[in-house]
Design a protein around this motif. Structure first.
Motif, PDB file in Angstrom:
ATOM      1  N   MET A  68      49.008  33.376  37.307  1.00 18.01           N
ATOM      2  CA  MET A  68      49.024  34.019  37.539  1.00 18.01           C
ATOM      3  C   MET A  68      48.632  35.533  36.627  1.00 18.01           C
ATOM      4  SD  MET A  68      52.329  34.189  41.005  1.00 18.01           S
ATOM      5  CE  MET A  68      52.344  32.750  41.746  1.00 18.01           C
ATOM      6  N   GLY A  69      48.922  35.089  35.670  1.00 22.19           N
ATOM      7  CA  GLY A  69      48.565  36.697  34.945  1.00 22.19           C
ATOM      8  C   GLY A  69      47.711  36.876  34.759  1.00 22.19           C
ATOM      9  N   SER A  70      46.812  35.227  34.409  1.00 26.30           N
ATOM     10  CA  SER A  70      45.489  34.983  34.221  1.00 26.30           C
ATOM     11  C   SER A  70      44.003  35.333  35.091  1.00 26.30           C
ATOM     12  CB  SER A  70      45.213  33.568  33.963  1.00 26.30           C
ATOM     13  OG  SER A  70      45.774  33.486  32.041  1.00 26.30           O
ATOM     14  N   ILE A  71      44.654  34.579  36.434  1.00 24.08           N
ATOM     15  CA  ILE A  71      44.114  35.150  37.716  1.00 24.08           C
ATOM     16  C   ILE A  71      44.095  36.540  38.319  1.00 24.08           C
ATOM     17  CG2 ILE A  71      43.356  32.668  37.411  1.00 24.08           C
ATOM     18  CD1 ILE A  71      45.165  32.064  39.891  1.00 24.08           C
ATOM     19  N   ALA A  72      44.880  36.981  38.250  1.00 25.99           N
ATOM     20  CA  ALA A  72      45.017  37.801  39.698  1.00 25.99           C
ATOM     21  C   ALA A  72      45.614  39.385  38.303  1.00 25.99           C
ATOM     22  CB  ALA A  72      46.001  37.493  40.122  1.00 25.99           C
ATOM     23  N   ASP A  73      45.717  40.530  39.393  1.00 25.34           N
ATOM     24  CA  ASP A  73      45.967  42.037  39.149  1.00 25.34           C
ATOM     25  C   ASP A  73      46.499  42.121  39.637  1.00 25.34           C
ATOM     26  OD1 ASP A  73      44.523  42.354  37.180  1.00 25.34           O
ATOM     27  OD2 ASP A  73      42.896  42.672  37.907  1.00 25.34           O
ATOM     28  N   VAL A  74      48.186  43.966  39.284  1.00 20.43           N
ATOM     29  CA  VAL A  74      48.876  43.940  40.436  1.00 20.43           C
ATOM     30  C   VAL A  74      47.798  44.232  41.733  1.00 20.43           C
ATOM     31  CG1 VAL A  74      50.393  46.283  40.775  1.00 20.43           C
ATOM     32  CG2 VAL A  74      50.202  44.277  38.261  1.00 20.43           C
ATOM     33  N   GLU A  75      48.479  43.783  42.719  1.00 28.67           N
ATOM     34  CA  GLU A  75      48.674  43.806  44.327  1.00 28.67           C
ATOM     35  C   GLU A  75      47.323  42.711  44.851  1.00 28.67           C
ATOM     36  OE1 GLU A  75      47.684  48.162  45.499  1.00 28.67           O
ATOM     37  OE2 GLU A  75      50.101  47.891  45.470  1.00 28.67           O
TER      38      GLU A  75
END
Length: 396
Positions: A106-113
């Motif tokens: 999740m941290g590698s493919i998505a930013d906040v929101e």
């Protein structure tokens, strides 16, 4: 008084573990509690893994590489090749359980929101991982009437926005036991390629399939080399939940380079647990053959007896060791607590996982429970009898 964070306040409680205080109270009252609530197998861990730790003579319990030891990753890659997944050691990062692999993904493919679409019901901790990462889960509901099959692909397309980064599946599924077919994986492959998304697959139950059904990994000839991210773990495969060893697997170099930075920030996965997990890869096929026979018998016993209870509807698991049961009640949270606090049959009761915590859509699954069939068949029969008797007297 200083205040805790909004993120902390919004972290969901585990639907699996939040009832523990009530179970402990039941123990103090000398009740027997049949645990149907948690996926902790009662199958013995492979002896070869236990002996590897017992016989190891380290003079210094040192860090390993952040991505995990090269020897272990090389052997994991060989394991994957045996399962028609062609990856190298450099395309694997060893993590502290599958949980950390999900956080890294999740941290590698998505930013906040940013958004990740997930068929629900889904593993409850996806909600927690998303909250911790600032990611929004967008649910697409699969239904017990369809045995929790993949929802129509049109339902996914309705939900895709400029913030959508990935589709996440668990295959075979926790909490449903559903096993996606080759055709369903092909449909998902098509949509993630068309919309340039990632497809993240939690495949920790890969070995547990029944009735001759085959597990299809998202990295098996679906043309998803740049889109696919596999989450894996030794926890359930080898009944080694306490080892806390998993891995993240992808052929996308940018994903792996980014995930490695998260791995470096937490230094390294546990050394002794990697030694045990590396040895576990030598577990003979006969171990899994015996486990599958045992789980299939448990599944058949559980489903048969549940279906004999008036008003109960049951999903039919094709893999893993969970099923969802829909009960003739309004609120399974209240029911689960009542079972532990106020009900027993000859001094015995049951602990179940309320299923609403496996959904992110408000109000959905309130009359459902998840059952983990990690008890022997005799205990399962006793547990279902308690459930049957409880439903006769329970009042919402």
């Amino acid at each position: 008084m200083p205040a805790v964070s909004k993120k902390g306040l919004s972290m969901p409680e585990s639907p699996i573990r939040k009832l523990v205080p009530y179970a402990e109270k039941a123990y103090k009252e000398n009740k027997t509690v049949f645990h149907l609530n948690i996926g902790q197998p009662d199958i013995k861990s492979p002896q070869i893994a236990m002996e590897a730790v017992a016989s190891h003579h380290l003079e210094i319990l040192a860090y390993t590489r952040s991505e995990g030891s090269e020897a272990y990753r090389t052997k994991i890659a060989a394991y994957y090749k045996q399962n028609n997944i062609d990856v190298t050691a450099d395309e694997i990062i060893v993590t502290t359980g599958g949980s950390e692999a999900l956080l890294f993904a999740m941290g590698s493919i998505a930013d906040v929101e940013d958004e990740i679409i997930i068929p629900e019901p889904f593993y409850a901790n996806y909600n927690g991982f998303a909250t911790a990462s600032g990611v929004q889960i967008v649910p697409v509901i699969s239904k017990i009437e369809d045995n929790f099959a993949l929802p129509p692909i049109e339902e996914f397309e309705k939900l895709i926005t400029s913030k959508t980064k990935a589709i996440l599946i668990c295959n075979p599924g926790n909490p449903t036991g559903y096993l996606y077919s080759k055709e369903e994986i092909q449909k998902l492959a098509k949509i993630v390629k068309e919309h340039d998304l990632f497809l993240v697959a939690d495949e920790v139950y890969r070995e547990f399939t029944y009735d001759g059904a085959k597990h299809y990994s998202i990295l098996e000839n679906f043309g998803l080399e740049e889109h696919a991210i596999i989450i894996d773990s030794v926890s359930k495969r080898y009944s080694m939940c306490g080892a806390r060893i998993g891995c993240l697997v992808s052929k996308n170099k940018d994903v792996m380079k980014t995930a490695l930075k998260f791995a470096q920030a937490r230094l390294s996965p546990p050394t002794f647990a990697q030694i045990a997990s590396e040895a576990a890869l030598q577990t003979p096929q006969s171990y899994f053959d015996d486990v599958i026979v045992e789980y299939k018998e448990r599944r058949d016993t559980l489903v048969r007896h549940l279906e004999e209870i008036p008003g109960v509807k049951v999903g039919h698991p094709k893999g893993a060791f969970y099923c969802i049961a829909q009960l003739p009640i309004k609120n399974s949270d209240d029911f689960a607590q009542w079972l532990l606090e106020s009900f027993d049959v000859n001094g015995a009761t049951i602990m179940v996982a309320p299923a609403a915590g496996f959904y992110s859509s408000p109000g959905v699954g309130k009359n459902q429970i998840r059952i983990a069939y990690v008890l022997n068949s005799e205990s399962l029969i006793k547990a279902v009898h308690i459930l049957k008797e409880a439903l006769k007297v329970y009042k919402d």
